[in-house]
Every structure is written in structure tokens, then in C-alpha cells.
Design a protein around this motif. Structure first.
Motif, PDB file in Angstrom:
ATOM      1  N   MET A  25      15.547 -37.379  67.940  1.00 29.41           N
ATOM      2  CA  MET A  25      14.137 -38.176  67.589  1.00 29.41           C
ATOM      3  C   MET A  25      14.305 -38.576  65.660  1.00 29.41           C
ATOM      4  SD  MET A  25      10.681 -37.461  69.346  1.00 29.41           S
ATOM      5  CE  MET A  25      11.395 -37.654  70.670  1.00 29.41           C
ATOM      6  N   PRO A  26      14.194 -39.555  65.328  1.00 29.20           N
ATOM      7  CA  PRO A  26      14.012 -39.971  64.564  1.00 29.20           C
ATOM      8  C   PRO A  26      12.766 -39.811  63.625  1.00 29.20           C
ATOM      9  CG  PRO A  26      14.730 -41.414  65.851  1.00 29.20           C
ATOM     10  CD  PRO A  26      14.553 -40.502  66.511  1.00 29.20           C
ATOM     11  N   LYS A  27      12.859 -39.247  62.568  1.00 35.08           N
ATOM     12  CA  LYS A  27      11.775 -39.138  61.771  1.00 35.08           C
ATOM     13  C   LYS A  27      11.022 -40.507  61.787  1.00 35.08           C
ATOM     14  CE  LYS A  27      12.463 -34.191  60.202  1.00 35.08           C
ATOM     15  NZ  LYS A  27      12.305 -33.970  58.275  1.00 35.08           N
ATOM     16  N   ALA A  28       9.496 -40.470  61.432  1.00 33.33           N
ATOM     17  CA  ALA A  28       8.476 -41.283  60.915  1.00 33.33           C
ATOM     18  C   ALA A  28       8.399 -41.350  59.980  1.00 33.33           C
ATOM     19  CB  ALA A  28       6.923 -41.765  61.895  1.00 33.33           C
ATOM     20  N   VAL A  71       6.785 -46.140  59.960  1.00 28.64           N
ATOM     21  CA  VAL A  71       8.565 -46.939  59.803  1.00 28.64           C
ATOM     22  C   VAL A  71       8.972 -45.639  60.531  1.00 28.64           C
ATOM     23  CG1 VAL A  71       8.977 -46.573  57.809  1.00 28.64           C
ATOM     24  CG2 VAL A  71      10.413 -47.689  58.904  1.00 28.64           C
ATOM     25  N   GLU A  72      10.711 -46.631  61.632  1.00 32.26           N
ATOM     26  CA  GLU A  72      11.137 -45.080  62.455  1.00 32.26           C
ATOM     27  C   GLU A  72      12.548 -45.239  60.958  1.00 32.26           C
ATOM     28  OE1 GLU A  72      11.849 -43.629  66.471  1.00 32.26           O
ATOM     29  OE2 GLU A  72      13.057 -45.979  66.112  1.00 32.26           O
ATOM     30  N   GLU A 116       6.119 -37.786  55.873  1.00 32.45           N
ATOM     31  CA  GLU A 116       6.644 -38.281  56.995  1.00 32.45           C
ATOM     32  C   GLU A 116       6.190 -37.499  58.093  1.00 32.45           C
ATOM     33  OE1 GLU A 116      11.100 -35.914  56.487  1.00 32.45           O
ATOM     34  OE2 GLU A 116       9.683 -34.905  56.220  1.00 32.45           O
ATOM     35  N   PHE A 117       6.650 -37.240  59.462  1.00 32.00           N
ATOM     36  CA  PHE A 117       5.697 -36.719  60.498  1.00 32.00           C
ATOM     37  C   PHE A 117       7.307 -37.179  61.466  1.00 32.00           C
ATOM     38  CE2 PHE A 117       1.802 -39.400  59.184  1.00 32.00           C
ATOM     39  CZ  PHE A 117       1.102 -38.107  59.816  1.00 32.00           C
ATOM     40  N   LYS A 145       4.574 -38.937  66.980  1.00 34.28           N
ATOM     41  CA  LYS A 145       3.125 -37.814  66.250  1.00 34.28           C
ATOM     42  C   LYS A 145       2.595 -38.962  65.065  1.00 34.28           C
ATOM     43  CE  LYS A 145       2.948 -33.567  66.829  1.00 34.28           C
ATOM     44  NZ  LYS A 145       1.929 -33.342  67.887  1.00 34.28           N
ATOM     45  N   ALA A 146       2.748 -39.748  64.193  1.00 30.65           N
ATOM     46  CA  ALA A 146       2.605 -40.239  63.605  1.00 30.65           C
ATOM     47  C   ALA A 146       1.483 -40.988  64.341  1.00 30.65           C
ATOM     48  CB  ALA A 146       3.564 -41.396  62.586  1.00 30.65           C
TER      49      ALA A 146
END
Length: 95
Positions: free
Chosen positions: A1-4, A92-93, A58-59, A64-65
Motif C-alpha cells: 500500500m503506497p504512502k500518502a 496525494v498518494e 507523510e502518512f 490514514k491521511a
């Protein structure tokens, strides 16, 4: 799963209430596991209209963001910013 990432551009017009917002928001960011990558640091504007304060947080994920943004805690903090700063905020993802 990418960070956001939260990306915020802000011009503060009344620093006293804004500092209350910043303190409350920081507690909220900690609760949601955020990592502040840039906050009010030196910058150089290359294109477009700049704001005086730039923030990147960063999340672990987009979910979560968004959870942090919509939380009761963040919305309460945000009330101290409203009317005391001009801001744009986007999430932004990451790739």
C-alpha cells in the motif's frame, strides 16, 4: 500500500491562534502516526504563486491521511486556523 502525503501551503495572518492550531494539529499527527517531512523550512519558488509556509506530512496510507483529516481532533484544531491563515491543503498518494 503506497504512502500518502499532506501538502499544505499557508500564509499566516494572525500567529497567536495559528500557534494553537499548530500545537493541536501536531498532537493529532502523532496519534495517526504521521511523519513531518517539511514544516516552514527554507524553500525556493520556481513557478506559480508561493505561500510563506509550506508543509509536507507523510502518512502510512491514503486511508490514514484522510482519517486524520476527518478526525474530531484535527477538525477542532482547524477551527483555530480558520480566519487566521490562508491555506491550501491536498493529500496525494505516493507512487
Amino acid at each position: 500500500m503506497p504512502k500518502a502525503y499532506w501538502v499544505a501551503r499557508v500564509d499566516v495572518v494572525n500567529s497567536e491562534p495559528y500557534s494553537i492550531y499548530a500545537n493541536l494539529a501536531s498532537s493529532c499527527f502523532a496519534k495517526y502516526g504521521a511523519n513531518v517531512l517539511a514544516r516552514g523550512s527554507r524553500f525556493e519558488s520556481l513557478e506559480g504563486e508561493a505561500r510563506k509556509r509550506n508543509v509536507v506530512i507523510e502518512f502510512e496510507s491514503m486511508d490514514k491521511a484522510l482519517e486524520c483529516y476527518h478526525s474530531t481532533e484535527y477538525q477542532a484544531a482547524k477551527k483555530h486556523r480558520e480566519g487566521h491563515a490562508f491555506a491550501e491543503l491536498l493529500i496525494v498518494e505516493g507512487a
